[in-house]
Design a protein around this motif. Structure first.
Motif, mmCIF file in Angstrom:
data_model
loop_
_atom_site.group_PDB
_atom_site.id
_atom_site.type_symbol
_atom_site.label_atom_id
_atom_site.label_comp_id
_atom_site.label_asym_id
_atom_site.label_seq_id
_atom_site.Cartn_x
_atom_site.Cartn_y
_atom_site.Cartn_z
ATOM 1 N N VAL A 130 19.561 62.624 28.058
ATOM 2 C CA VAL A 130 20.134 61.330 28.395
ATOM 3 C C VAL A 130 19.014 60.291 28.337
ATOM 4 C CG1 VAL A 130 21.098 60.051 30.352
ATOM 5 C CG2 VAL A 130 21.976 62.315 29.826
ATOM 6 N N ALA A 131 19.332 59.096 27.877
ATOM 7 C CA ALA A 131 18.329 58.034 27.837
ATOM 8 C C ALA A 131 18.722 56.925 28.798
ATOM 9 C CB ALA A 131 18.203 57.470 26.427
ATOM 10 N N VAL A 144 21.163 50.945 31.949
ATOM 11 C CA VAL A 144 22.121 51.565 31.048
ATOM 12 C C VAL A 144 21.679 53.008 30.829
ATOM 13 C CG1 VAL A 144 20.934 50.719 28.975
ATOM 14 C CG2 VAL A 144 23.306 51.402 28.826
ATOM 15 N N VAL A 145 22.636 53.921 30.910
ATOM 16 C CA VAL A 145 22.354 55.340 30.699
ATOM 17 C C VAL A 145 23.243 55.800 29.553
ATOM 18 C CG1 VAL A 145 22.399 57.642 31.743
ATOM 19 C CG2 VAL A 145 21.795 55.662 33.134
ATOM 20 N N VAL A 146 22.648 56.462 28.576
ATOM 21 C CA VAL A 146 23.443 56.892 27.422
ATOM 22 C C VAL A 146 23.191 58.364 27.130
ATOM 23 C CG1 VAL A 146 21.699 55.999 25.812
ATOM 24 C CG2 VAL A 146 24.006 56.429 24.986
ATOM 25 N N ASP A 147 24.270 59.067 26.846
ATOM 26 C CA ASP A 147 24.184 60.488 26.516
ATOM 27 C C ASP A 147 23.932 60.643 25.022
ATOM 28 O OD1 ASP A 147 24.477 63.233 26.358
ATOM 29 O OD2 ASP A 147 26.668 63.125 26.208
ATOM 30 N N TYR A 148 22.869 61.376 24.666
ATOM 31 C CA TYR A 148 22.521 61.560 23.255
ATOM 32 C C TYR A 148 23.645 62.243 22.480
ATOM 33 C CZ TYR A 148 17.584 60.278 23.419
ATOM 34 O OH TYR A 148 16.414 59.592 23.515
ATOM 35 N N PHE A 149 24.334 63.163 23.127
ATOM 36 C CA PHE A 149 25.319 63.983 22.427
ATOM 37 C C PHE A 149 26.587 63.191 22.117
ATOM 38 C CE2 PHE A 149 28.891 66.928 22.254
ATOM 39 C CZ PHE A 149 28.427 67.880 21.358
ATOM 40 N N SER A 150 27.146 62.557 23.142
ATOM 41 C CA SER A 150 28.444 61.894 22.964
ATOM 42 C C SER A 150 28.305 60.397 22.754
ATOM 43 C CB SER A 150 29.302 62.128 24.207
ATOM 44 O OG SER A 150 28.654 61.556 25.333
ATOM 45 N N ARG A 151 27.065 59.863 22.954
ATOM 46 C CA ARG A 151 26.827 58.418 22.916
ATOM 47 C C ARG A 151 27.594 57.710 24.034
ATOM 48 N NH1 ARG A 151 24.839 58.096 17.428
ATOM 49 N NH2 ARG A 151 23.133 59.520 17.768
ATOM 50 N N PHE A 177 28.217 62.940 36.669
ATOM 51 C CA PHE A 177 28.167 63.613 35.366
ATOM 52 C C PHE A 177 27.263 64.842 35.350
ATOM 53 C CE2 PHE A 177 29.182 59.168 34.572
ATOM 54 C CZ PHE A 177 30.335 59.292 33.819
ATOM 55 N N GLY A 178 26.518 65.038 36.420
ATOM 56 C CA GLY A 178 25.572 66.144 36.448
ATOM 57 C C GLY A 178 24.165 65.657 36.142
ATOM 58 N N VAL A 179 23.189 66.496 36.470
ATOM 59 C CA VAL A 179 21.792 66.139 36.224
ATOM 60 C C VAL A 179 21.428 66.605 34.814
ATOM 61 C CG1 VAL A 179 19.408 66.453 36.990
ATOM 62 C CG2 VAL A 179 21.264 66.397 38.678
ATOM 63 N N PRO A 180 20.891 65.716 33.992
ATOM 64 C CA PRO A 180 20.526 66.144 32.639
ATOM 65 C C PRO A 180 19.268 67.009 32.659
ATOM 66 C CG PRO A 180 19.797 63.905 32.997
ATOM 67 C CD PRO A 180 20.535 64.319 34.244
ATOM 68 N N GLU A 181 19.036 67.715 31.566
ATOM 69 C CA GLU A 181 17.782 68.473 31.470
ATOM 70 C C GLU A 181 16.622 67.532 31.191
ATOM 71 O OE1 GLU A 181 17.952 71.657 28.617
ATOM 72 O OE2 GLU A 181 19.746 72.485 29.580
ATOM 73 N N GLU A 220 17.807 55.322 21.333
ATOM 74 C CA GLU A 220 19.145 55.642 21.836
ATOM 75 C C GLU A 220 19.542 54.657 22.940
ATOM 76 O OE1 GLU A 220 20.398 58.199 20.048
ATOM 77 O OE2 GLU A 220 22.298 57.597 20.912
ATOM 78 N N ALA A 221 18.624 54.430 23.890
ATOM 79 C CA ALA A 221 18.915 53.510 24.990
ATOM 80 C C ALA A 221 18.986 52.074 24.490
ATOM 81 C CB ALA A 221 17.853 53.640 26.076
ATOM 82 N N GLU A 222 18.109 51.741 23.531
ATOM 83 C CA GLU A 222 18.110 50.364 23.033
ATOM 84 C C GLU A 222 19.401 50.046 22.284
ATOM 85 O OE1 GLU A 222 14.335 50.298 21.080
ATOM 86 O OE2 GLU A 222 13.383 50.447 23.047
ATOM 87 N N ARG A 223 19.903 51.041 21.534
ATOM 88 C CA ARG A 223 21.194 50.863 20.859
ATOM 89 C C ARG A 223 22.288 50.627 21.892
ATOM 90 N NH1 ARG A 223 19.858 54.113 16.746
ATOM 91 N NH2 ARG A 223 20.169 56.021 17.924
ATOM 92 N N ALA A 224 22.219 51.406 22.988
ATOM 93 C CA ALA A 224 23.223 51.281 24.049
ATOM 94 C C ALA A 224 23.156 49.895 24.682
ATOM 95 C CB ALA A 224 23.005 52.363 25.101
#
Ligand SMILES: [Zn+2]
Length: 234
Positions: A130-131, A144-151, A177-181, A220-224
């Motif tokens: 997650v970013a 802003v928090v974004v998931d790499y997998f699902s965007r 959503f849970g704690v990311p790795e 990824e975060a900047e796109r979000a």
């Protein structure tokens, strides 16, 4: 632009501009032929040769001007736009393209970018990587928090811009959503503090920051952030 008055090509161009060009292309000296298609655009303003509003650059200064156009290692489009605002000689655009393609620094940079893109493969499942980043919108700060997998994008406001509020917001998001790795963040002070490291230890996720040398690694975060700003401005 005194060099125009010592350059033999410019001197002849001035004569043609003042007295008129030959009516037939065949009567134009060969070294002036590159100017022939532009002859109606070439004019004199206070003794200075211009093509439209662009200053005509004599051959002896073209290399230096190419370097100046490429200051800051901008891409072809920006360099061409700069030239279109200021200066001209026959073949400017093609020479700018050649120069940028040959520029070692630009080549190095685009290679690094490609490597980084290839080195961030899609994680195998959602919310593993997650970013997060902080951005400003109309005097307020947001995380802003974004998931790499699902965007998938999650946004929360940050009234006081501190590590404490940043951690608080992330805890709420992680609770849902849970704690990311792995959490990738920008280099802001909210993420750089020891309190944030403690939070990472406590929750057991790996914290990676985008290095200042390669700011695009938090792309990824900047796109979000861009997406969210677009949504907010609607
Ligand atoms: Zn360059």
């Amino acid at each position: 632009m005194d060099v125009q008055s010592t350059d033999s090509v410019c001197k002849q161009l001035k004569t043609f501009t003042e007295n008129g060009w030959p009516s037939n292309r065949r009567n134009v000296p060969e070294h002036l032929l590159p100017f022939w298609p532009e002859r109606t655009d070439i004019h004199l303003a206070e003794g200075l040769l211009l093509k439209g509003k662009r200053i005509l650059i004599p051959a002896c200064m073209q290399t230096e001007m190419l370097d100046r156009l490429h200051e800051g290692h901008q891409g072809v489009t920006k360099c061409v736009a700069r030239a279109q605002e200021s200066l001209w000689w026959p073949g400017t655009t093609r020479q700018i393209k050649d120069m940028v393609e040959r520029c070692e620094i630009c080549c190095q940079f685009s290679q690094t970018k490609t490597e980084l893109l290839m080195s961030t493969p899609l994680p195998p499942r959602p919310w593993q990587k997650v970013a997060a980043d902080i951005f400003q919108w109309k005097n307020s700060h947001y995380i802003v928090v974004v998931d790499y997998f699902s965007r998938y994008i999650e946004v929360a406001n940050l009234p006081p811009l501190t590590t404490a509020t940043t951690v608080k917001r992330l805890k709420v998001i992680f609770a849902r959503f849970g704690v990311p790795e792995c959490l990738v963040t920008g280099n802001g002070p909210q993420f750089a503090s020891s309190d944030f490291s403690l939070f990472a230890q406590d929750y057991g996720f790996q914290h990676a920051t985008s290095s200042p040398r390669y700011p695009q690694s938090n792309g990824e975060a900047e796109r979000a952030v861009r997406t969210v700003k677009q949504l907010l401005s609607k």
